[in-house]
Write a protein that holds these residues in place. Structure first.
Motif, PDB file in Angstrom:
ATOM      1  N   PHE A  67     -12.759  17.610  -1.409  1.00  0.00           N
ATOM      2  CA  PHE A  67     -12.978  16.584  -2.427  1.00  0.00           C
ATOM      3  C   PHE A  67     -12.922  17.246  -3.805  1.00  0.00           C
ATOM      4  O   PHE A  67     -13.042  18.471  -3.925  1.00  0.00           O
ATOM      5  CB  PHE A  67     -14.336  15.899  -2.224  1.00  0.00           C
ATOM      6  N   ALA A  68     -12.736  16.419  -4.818  1.00  0.00           N
ATOM      7  CA  ALA A  68     -12.647  16.948  -6.177  1.00  0.00           C
ATOM      8  C   ALA A  68     -13.958  17.616  -6.576  1.00  0.00           C
ATOM      9  O   ALA A  68     -15.041  17.203  -6.126  1.00  0.00           O
ATOM     10  CB  ALA A  68     -12.323  15.818  -7.152  1.00  0.00           C
ATOM     11  N   PRO A  69     -13.901  18.670  -7.401  1.00  0.00           N
ATOM     12  CA  PRO A  69     -15.125  19.323  -7.866  1.00  0.00           C
ATOM     13  C   PRO A  69     -16.006  18.343  -8.652  1.00  0.00           C
ATOM     14  O   PRO A  69     -15.529  17.323  -9.166  1.00  0.00           O
ATOM     15  CB  PRO A  69     -14.615  20.445  -8.774  1.00  0.00           C
ATOM     16  N   GLU A  70     -17.271  18.686  -8.745  1.00  0.00           N
ATOM     17  CA  GLU A  70     -18.228  17.844  -9.454  1.00  0.00           C
ATOM     18  C   GLU A  70     -18.776  18.568 -10.680  1.00  0.00           C
ATOM     19  O   GLU A  70     -18.868  19.800 -10.707  1.00  0.00           O
ATOM     20  CB  GLU A  70     -19.407  17.478  -8.536  1.00  0.00           C
ATOM     21  N   TRP A  71     -19.148  17.783 -11.683  1.00  0.00           N
ATOM     22  CA  TRP A  71     -19.917  18.289 -12.808  1.00  0.00           C
ATOM     23  C   TRP A  71     -21.396  18.137 -12.464  1.00  0.00           C
ATOM     24  O   TRP A  71     -21.853  17.042 -12.174  1.00  0.00           O
ATOM     25  CB  TRP A  71     -19.612  17.494 -14.081  1.00  0.00           C
ATOM     26  N   VAL A  72     -22.129  19.238 -12.482  1.00  0.00           N
ATOM     27  CA  VAL A  72     -23.564  19.196 -12.194  1.00  0.00           C
ATOM     28  C   VAL A  72     -24.309  19.901 -13.322  1.00  0.00           C
ATOM     29  O   VAL A  72     -23.817  20.879 -13.908  1.00  0.00           O
ATOM     30  CB  VAL A  72     -23.907  19.849 -10.831  1.00  0.00           C
ATOM     31  N   ASN A  73     -25.486  19.420 -13.627  1.00  0.00           N
ATOM     32  CA  ASN A  73     -26.280  20.014 -14.700  1.00  0.00           C
ATOM     33  C   ASN A  73     -26.696  21.432 -14.342  1.00  0.00           C
ATOM     34  O   ASN A  73     -27.069  21.714 -13.195  1.00  0.00           O
ATOM     35  CB  ASN A  73     -27.517  19.163 -14.981  1.00  0.00           C
ATOM     36  N   ASP A  74     -26.617  22.322 -15.314  1.00  0.00           N
ATOM     37  CA  ASP A  74     -27.068  23.699 -15.121  1.00  0.00           C
ATOM     38  C   ASP A  74     -28.595  23.706 -15.234  1.00  0.00           C
ATOM     39  O   ASP A  74     -29.133  23.430 -16.310  1.00  0.00           O
ATOM     40  CB  ASP A  74     -26.458  24.602 -16.191  1.00  0.00           C
ATOM     41  N   PRO A  75     -29.297  24.010 -14.153  1.00  0.00           N
ATOM     42  CA  PRO A  75     -30.767  23.949 -14.204  1.00  0.00           C
ATOM     43  C   PRO A  75     -31.377  25.080 -15.025  1.00  0.00           C
ATOM     44  O   PRO A  75     -32.559  25.014 -15.372  1.00  0.00           O
ATOM     45  CB  PRO A  75     -31.171  24.075 -12.731  1.00  0.00           C
ATOM     46  N   ALA A  76     -30.583  26.093 -15.349  1.00  0.00           N
ATOM     47  CA  ALA A  76     -31.134  27.247 -16.071  1.00  0.00           C
ATOM     48  C   ALA A  76     -30.243  27.606 -17.254  1.00  0.00           C
ATOM     49  O   ALA A  76     -29.873  28.772 -17.450  1.00  0.00           O
ATOM     50  CB  ALA A  76     -31.287  28.430 -15.132  1.00  0.00           C
ATOM     51  N   LEU A  77     -29.876  26.584 -18.040  1.00  0.00           N
ATOM     52  CA  LEU A  77     -29.012  26.820 -19.193  1.00  0.00           C
ATOM     53  C   LEU A  77     -29.695  27.759 -20.185  1.00  0.00           C
ATOM     54  O   LEU A  77     -30.794  27.490 -20.669  1.00  0.00           O
ATOM     55  CB  LEU A  77     -28.674  25.493 -19.881  1.00  0.00           C
ATOM     56  N   ASP A  78     -29.045  28.860 -20.481  1.00  0.00           N
ATOM     57  CA  ASP A  78     -29.565  29.848 -21.420  1.00  0.00           C
ATOM     58  C   ASP A  78     -28.523  30.059 -22.506  1.00  0.00           C
ATOM     59  O   ASP A  78     -27.438  30.600 -22.252  1.00  0.00           O
ATOM     60  CB  ASP A  78     -29.859  31.161 -20.689  1.00  0.00           C
ATOM     61  N   LEU A  79     -28.834  29.632 -23.722  1.00  0.00           N
ATOM     62  CA  LEU A  79     -27.870  29.731 -24.816  1.00  0.00           C
ATOM     63  C   LEU A  79     -27.478  31.170 -25.121  1.00  0.00           C
ATOM     64  O   LEU A  79     -26.414  31.417 -25.697  1.00  0.00           O
ATOM     65  CB  LEU A  79     -28.438  29.065 -26.072  1.00  0.00           C
ATOM     66  N   ALA A  80     -28.315  32.122 -24.730  1.00  0.00           N
ATOM     67  CA  ALA A  80     -27.993  33.530 -24.982  1.00  0.00           C
ATOM     68  C   ALA A  80     -26.733  33.956 -24.236  1.00  0.00           C
ATOM     69  O   ALA A  80     -26.063  34.918 -24.633  1.00  0.00           O
ATOM     70  CB  ALA A  80     -29.164  34.415 -24.581  1.00  0.00           C
ATOM     71  N   HIS A  81     -26.406  33.262 -23.147  1.00  0.00           N
ATOM     72  CA  HIS A  81     -25.185  33.576 -22.411  1.00  0.00           C
ATOM     73  C   HIS A  81     -23.948  33.031 -23.115  1.00  0.00           C
ATOM     74  O   HIS A  81     -22.832  33.463 -22.828  1.00  0.00           O
ATOM     75  CB  HIS A  81     -25.241  32.986 -21.006  1.00  0.00           C
ATOM     76  N   HIS A  82     -24.131  32.093 -24.012  1.00  0.00           N
ATOM     77  CA  HIS A  82     -23.003  31.366 -24.588  1.00  0.00           C
ATOM     78  C   HIS A  82     -22.806  31.622 -26.074  1.00  0.00           C
ATOM     79  O   HIS A  82     -21.668  31.598 -26.550  1.00  0.00           O
ATOM     80  CB  HIS A  82     -23.189  29.862 -24.355  1.00  0.00           C
ATOM     81  N   ILE A  83     -23.875  31.795 -26.832  1.00  0.00           N
ATOM     82  CA  ILE A  83     -23.781  32.000 -28.275  1.00  0.00           C
ATOM     83  C   ILE A  83     -23.901  33.490 -28.556  1.00  0.00           C
ATOM     84  O   ILE A  83     -24.922  34.115 -28.260  1.00  0.00           O
ATOM     85  CB  ILE A  83     -24.868  31.208 -29.025  1.00  0.00           C
ATOM     86  N   ARG A  84     -22.843  34.062 -29.116  1.00  0.00           N
ATOM     87  CA  ARG A  84     -22.783  35.496 -29.330  1.00  0.00           C
ATOM     88  C   ARG A  84     -22.467  35.794 -30.793  1.00  0.00           C
ATOM     89  O   ARG A  84     -22.012  34.925 -31.526  1.00  0.00           O
ATOM     90  CB  ARG A  84     -21.735  36.122 -28.404  1.00  0.00           C
ATOM     91  N   ARG A  85     -22.707  37.038 -31.177  1.00  0.00           N
ATOM     92  CA  ARG A  85     -22.535  37.406 -32.585  1.00  0.00           C
ATOM     93  C   ARG A  85     -21.664  38.651 -32.687  1.00  0.00           C
ATOM     94  O   ARG A  85     -21.739  39.554 -31.843  1.00  0.00           O
ATOM     95  CB  ARG A  85     -23.889  37.657 -33.232  1.00  0.00           C
ATOM     96  N   ALA A  86     -20.821  38.689 -33.710  1.00  0.00           N
ATOM     97  CA  ALA A  86     -19.943  39.829 -33.925  1.00  0.00           C
ATOM     98  C   ALA A  86     -19.715  39.992 -35.422  1.00  0.00           C
ATOM     99  O   ALA A  86     -19.918  39.057 -36.205  1.00  0.00           O
ATOM    100  CB  ALA A  86     -18.611  39.633 -33.206  1.00  0.00           C
ATOM    101  N   ALA A  87     -19.305  41.184 -35.817  1.00  0.00           N
ATOM    102  CA  ALA A  87     -18.990  41.467 -37.214  1.00  0.00           C
ATOM    103  C   ALA A  87     -17.608  42.088 -37.294  1.00  0.00           C
ATOM    104  O   ALA A  87     -17.260  42.960 -36.488  1.00  0.00           O
ATOM    105  CB  ALA A  87     -20.030  42.403 -37.826  1.00  0.00           C
ATOM    106  N   LEU A  88     -16.818  41.644 -38.257  1.00  0.00           N
ATOM    107  CA  LEU A  88     -15.487  42.201 -38.442  1.00  0.00           C
ATOM    108  C   LEU A  88     -15.567  43.514 -39.209  1.00  0.00           C
ATOM    109  O   LEU A  88     -16.437  43.687 -40.070  1.00  0.00           O
ATOM    110  CB  LEU A  88     -14.604  41.217 -39.221  1.00  0.00           C
ATOM    111  N   PRO A  89     -14.671  44.439 -38.923  1.00  0.00           N
ATOM    112  CA  PRO A  89     -14.623  45.669 -39.722  1.00  0.00           C
ATOM    113  C   PRO A  89     -14.140  45.369 -41.137  1.00  0.00           C
ATOM    114  O   PRO A  89     -13.402  44.412 -41.370  1.00  0.00           O
ATOM    115  CB  PRO A  89     -13.628  46.551 -38.961  1.00  0.00           C
ATOM    116  N   HIS A  90     -14.573  46.193 -42.092  1.00  0.00           N
ATOM    117  CA  HIS A  90     -14.146  46.031 -43.484  1.00  0.00           C
ATOM    118  C   HIS A  90     -12.623  46.184 -43.552  1.00  0.00           C
ATOM    119  O   HIS A  90     -12.054  47.030 -42.845  1.00  0.00           O
ATOM    120  CB  HIS A  90     -14.832  47.093 -44.351  1.00  0.00           C
ATOM    121  N   PRO A  91     -11.926  45.356 -44.300  1.00  0.00           N
ATOM    122  CA  PRO A  91     -12.400  44.417 -45.318  1.00  0.00           C
ATOM    123  C   PRO A  91     -12.586  42.980 -44.826  1.00  0.00           C
ATOM    124  O   PRO A  91     -12.713  42.065 -45.646  1.00  0.00           O
ATOM    125  CB  PRO A  91     -11.295  44.488 -46.365  1.00  0.00           C
ATOM    126  N   GLY A  92     -12.540  42.747 -43.518  1.00  0.00           N
ATOM    127  CA  GLY A  92     -12.752  41.399 -42.996  1.00  0.00           C
ATOM    128  C   GLY A  92     -11.639  40.433 -43.346  1.00  0.00           C
ATOM    129  O   GLY A  92     -11.885  39.243 -43.592  1.00  0.00           O
TER     130      GLY A  92
END
Length: 484
Positions: A67-92
């Motif tokens: 059967f087709a896959p289902e969308w199910v709620n993530d019971p342990a959604l952690d934004l730390a897995h999804h929102i990340r931070r980076a910095a470009l080298p100079h001069p950006g």
């Protein structure tokens, strides 16, 4: 629980068919500084993400894909897995931003978690910063992705974006009216006859379009370095041109905005072939052009609703105005020939096939080494006004298309505010000249703009073509409004 459509799940199956590809789409939003407090920004993104169900859900496939896959709620959604931070080298500068964007889009998204990432990028030139949003294609097509991104901005811009699209779409819709209720049997019979005739014509059109699509998929073009296996590494570049310039060309030569954009892409690919010592042939650049089949009442739905056309872009033509005319004619033929209807019919037919068979067929077909299609060019209407995030203005928005199916280069076209932006993703090894490919598009637009504003006295304007598709006049009228 909602199930993925066969088309949505098809993007997962196509990704599974090639270990070197990631079928995620992306966009970089460049914002004026200063960069907000990190926790404040993460909280704001998290709050807006929570309002979009698909970004809180994971895909669960069924045993043996019965059967087709289902969308199910993530019971342990952690934004730390999804929102990340980076910095470009100079001069950006843009080069550093483009390198980071390519590298961020290379890895596949983790299917054990919701299928998105958001990168907060600091260190851009002029005190600016950026957000890179990466979303799997199984969640949304181009229009739905832009609606999603607009919804992450301040002030409910997602709703405004959808309303603008609905208004444009409504003005562009042409259909066959349903039979009117009447007590007159002659009028009733006449109405039924008209409807049946229209349905028969549509069916014939779809059959003709299917023949064209199948021919395009099985007919191999001339051997070219533009087509072949891809690696797992990517390059990315982007250019933006004034939408007013594209509108001026559109109006001067009586073509659509999309024709102008595709013509500029054609000229740049011609130059790329010349750089490689390859002679451009009339069948060298068959291009996959996605077409939205999203109805007006589905503008705010997060899913995939697209068909395709497979025109040859005229890289064999050296003169840019002749290129533009040829693009216009070929796109008109593709539209009137039923390719768009055929693609929709295939998607509809897949819904009638048991999912296990459809899924297996998609994996097999997408794994085959095709040589018929060389590149992808997708046009997505973006917000007409500049967005804001926590009061900071989004001054640029850059689309990032995926590379797959042995297509070593893909171009996404996005209107944002007063600009038209071309984002180019390529295979790392096949296109070390990705920046030249992007700059060639901007150069072609500039040349056509100069010709449009100062036409050669011996060059006639492009005449109206008898076979023009019904929606082209709307596209031309929409130019000044930035609806495409």
């Amino acid at each position: 629980m909602a199930r993925l459509s066969t088309l949505d799940a098809g993007f997962l199956d196509a990704e599974d068919a090639d270990p070197h590809i990631s079928l995620a789409v992306g966009a970089v939003s460049v914002l004026d500084g200063p960069l907000p407090d990190h926790d404040q920004l993460v909280d704001a993104i998290g709050e807006r993400i929570s309002a979009i169900p698909r970004l809180r859900q994971i895909v669960r496939r069924k045993p043996l894909d019965l059967f087709a896959p289902e969308w199910v709620n993530d019971p342990a959604l952690d934004l730390a897995h999804h929102i990340r931070r980076a910095a470009l080298p100079h001069p950006g500068d843009d080069a550093a931003l483009f390198r980071f964007a390519a590298e961020a889009m290379e890895p596949r998204l983790d299917r054990e978690r919701p299928l998105w990432q958001c990168w907060i990028i600091e260190g851009l030139a002029d005190g600016r910063w950026a957000l890179l949003m990466k979303v799997h294609h199984c969640i949304a097509d181009g229009i739905a992705t832009m609606h999603l991104l607009a919804g992450l901005s301040d002030g409910g811009e997602g709703d405004r974006y959808v309303n603008a699209l609905r208004a444009a779409h409504a003005g562009n819709s042409v259909g066959h009216p349903l039979p009117m209720l009447t007590l007159n049997p002659l009028r009733w019979a006449h109405s039924v006859w008209d409807t049946a005739s229209a349905m028969s014509a549509s069916a014939a059109l779809a059959v003709g379009g299917t023949i064209q699509l199948v021919d395009g998929l099985k007919r191999a073009g001339p051997k070219s370095t533009l087509n072949g296996p891809v690696t797992a590494m990517r390059r990315y570049s982007a250019v933006q041109v004034p939408l007013a310039d594209v509108a001026a060309v559109s109006q001067a030569f009586d073509v659509t905005l999309n024709d102008v954009a595709l013509s500029a892409i054609t000229d740049s690919f011609r130059a790329a072939l010349k750089r490689r010592g390859e002679e451009p042939h009339r069948r060298t650049l068959r291009t996959l052009v996605p077409v939205s089949v999203r109805s007006t009442d589905a503008m705010d739905q997060i899913d995939n609703r697209v068909s395709v056309m497979l025109p040859y872009l005229p890289v064999d033509e050296a003169d840019q105005v002749e290129q533009l005319q040829a693009v216009h004619r070929r796109m008109a033929r593709a539209k009137s020939g039923g390719q768009r209807q055929a693609g929709s019919s295939v998607v509809a037919a897949l819904k009638l096939v048991p999912f296990a068979f459809a899924s297996r067929a998609i994996r097999i077909l997408t794994a085959l080494p095709q040589r018929g299609i060389v590149t992808l060019a997708t046009n997505v209407p973006g917000p007409q006004r500049h967005l804001q995030v926590l009061g900071r203005e989004v001054v640029r928005m850059l689309p990032i298309p995926p590379v797959a199916l042995r297509l070593r280069a893909a171009v996404a076209i996005l209107s944002y505010g007063e600009d038209l932006v071309f984002g180019v993703t390529t295979d790392f090894d096949a296109f070390p000249d990705v920046d030249e490919l992007a700059r060639g598009i901007a150069h072609a637009i500039a040349h056509l703009t100069a010709v449009a504003r100062h036409p050669h006295p011996g060059r006639p304007a492009l005449a109206l073509m008898e076979w023009r598709a019904f929606d082209e006049s709307h596209e031309t009228r929409s130019a000044a409004k930035g609806t495409r």
